[in-house]
Design a protein around this motif. Structure first.
Motif, PDB file in Angstrom:
ATOM      1  N   UNK A  44       0.836  -1.201   0.000  1.00  0.00           N
ATOM      2  CA  UNK A  44       0.000   0.000   0.000  1.00  0.00           C
ATOM      3  C   UNK A  44       0.876   1.258   0.000  1.00  0.00           C
ATOM      4  N   UNK A  45       1.944   1.244   0.803  1.00  0.00           N
ATOM      5  CA  UNK A  45       2.835   2.405   0.864  1.00  0.00           C
ATOM      6  C   UNK A  45       3.549   2.620  -0.468  1.00  0.00           C
ATOM      7  N   UNK A  46       4.028   1.562  -1.073  1.00  0.00           N
ATOM      8  CA  UNK A  46       4.726   1.686  -2.353  1.00  0.00           C
ATOM      9  C   UNK A  46       3.770   2.161  -3.455  1.00  0.00           C
ATOM     10  N   UNK A  47       2.531   1.697  -3.397  1.00  0.00           N
ATOM     11  CA  UNK A  47       1.534   2.152  -4.376  1.00  0.00           C
ATOM     12  C   UNK A  47       1.285   3.651  -4.198  1.00  0.00           C
ATOM     13  N   UNK A  48       1.177   4.093  -2.963  1.00  0.00           N
ATOM     14  CA  UNK A  48       0.995   5.521  -2.693  1.00  0.00           C
ATOM     15  C   UNK A  48       2.162   6.348  -3.181  1.00  0.00           C
ATOM     16  N   UNK A  49       3.372   5.857  -2.927  1.00  0.00           N
ATOM     17  CA  UNK A  49       4.576   6.568  -3.386  1.00  0.00           C
ATOM     18  C   UNK A  49       4.612   6.628  -4.900  1.00  0.00           C
ATOM     19  N   UNK A  50       4.254   5.538  -5.553  1.00  0.00           N
ATOM     20  CA  UNK A  50       4.228   5.513  -7.016  1.00  0.00           C
ATOM     21  C   UNK A  50       3.215   6.513  -7.572  1.00  0.00           C
ATOM     22  N   UNK A  51       2.034   6.550  -6.978  1.00  0.00           N
ATOM     23  CA  UNK A  51       1.016   7.499  -7.432  1.00  0.00           C
ATOM     24  C   UNK A  51       1.459   8.946  -7.216  1.00  0.00           C
ATOM     25  N   UNK A  52       2.107   9.221  -6.073  1.00  0.00           N
ATOM     26  CA  UNK A  52       2.630  10.560  -5.830  1.00  0.00           C
ATOM     27  C   UNK A  52       3.719  10.919  -6.829  1.00  0.00           C
ATOM     28  N   UNK A  53       4.533   9.947  -7.215  1.00  0.00           N
ATOM     29  CA  UNK A  53       5.583  10.190  -8.204  1.00  0.00           C
ATOM     30  C   UNK A  53       4.983  10.561  -9.556  1.00  0.00           C
TER      31      UNK A  53
END
Length: 116
Positions: A44-53
């Motif tokens: 979930x955290x990596x998905x959030x970081x990817x979306x923010x990127x």
């Protein structure tokens, strides 16, 4: 539109009740999440970081486009200012040729200049 199959009916292809199958899948998913809590949160955290990127990159390109637009508009503004100055000076020159001076006085009044 109402469903033609009554509740609690069995799917002829799978031989199972669709509602019970969906419930089993959902409960299996939640049990899997409980077992692998850390992996789920990392995902979930990596998905959030990817979306923010992705959002950050799109904003970067938007800023770049806006800077280009600003430069073009500044250049156009400068061009229009120069053109207005040339037209003004040409009109004043043409008015100064007039021997009566009425036209030149009227132009100076319109342009907001004091008499020279």
């Amino acid at each position: 539109m109402a469903s033609s199959a009554p509740q609690g009916s069995i799917d002829p292809l799978t031989g199972k009740d669709p509602a019970k199958a969906l419930t089993a899948v959902a409960s299996g998913f939640f049990e899997n999440v409980k077992k692998n809590k850390q992996s789920f949160f990392q995902f979930a955290a990596m998905t959030g970081i990817l979306l923010l990127s992705f959002r950050s990159v799109s904003q970067k390109y938007r800023i770049h486009d806006l800077e280009e637009d600003t430069a073009v508009l500044k250049k156009e503004s400068d061009t229009l200012t120069d053109r207005m100055s040339r037209i003004k000076s040409e009109l004043l020159h043409q008015a100064s040729i007039d021997s009566s001076g009425v036209f030149a006085a009227r132009l100076r009044l319109l342009f907001g200049e004091d008499k020279k």
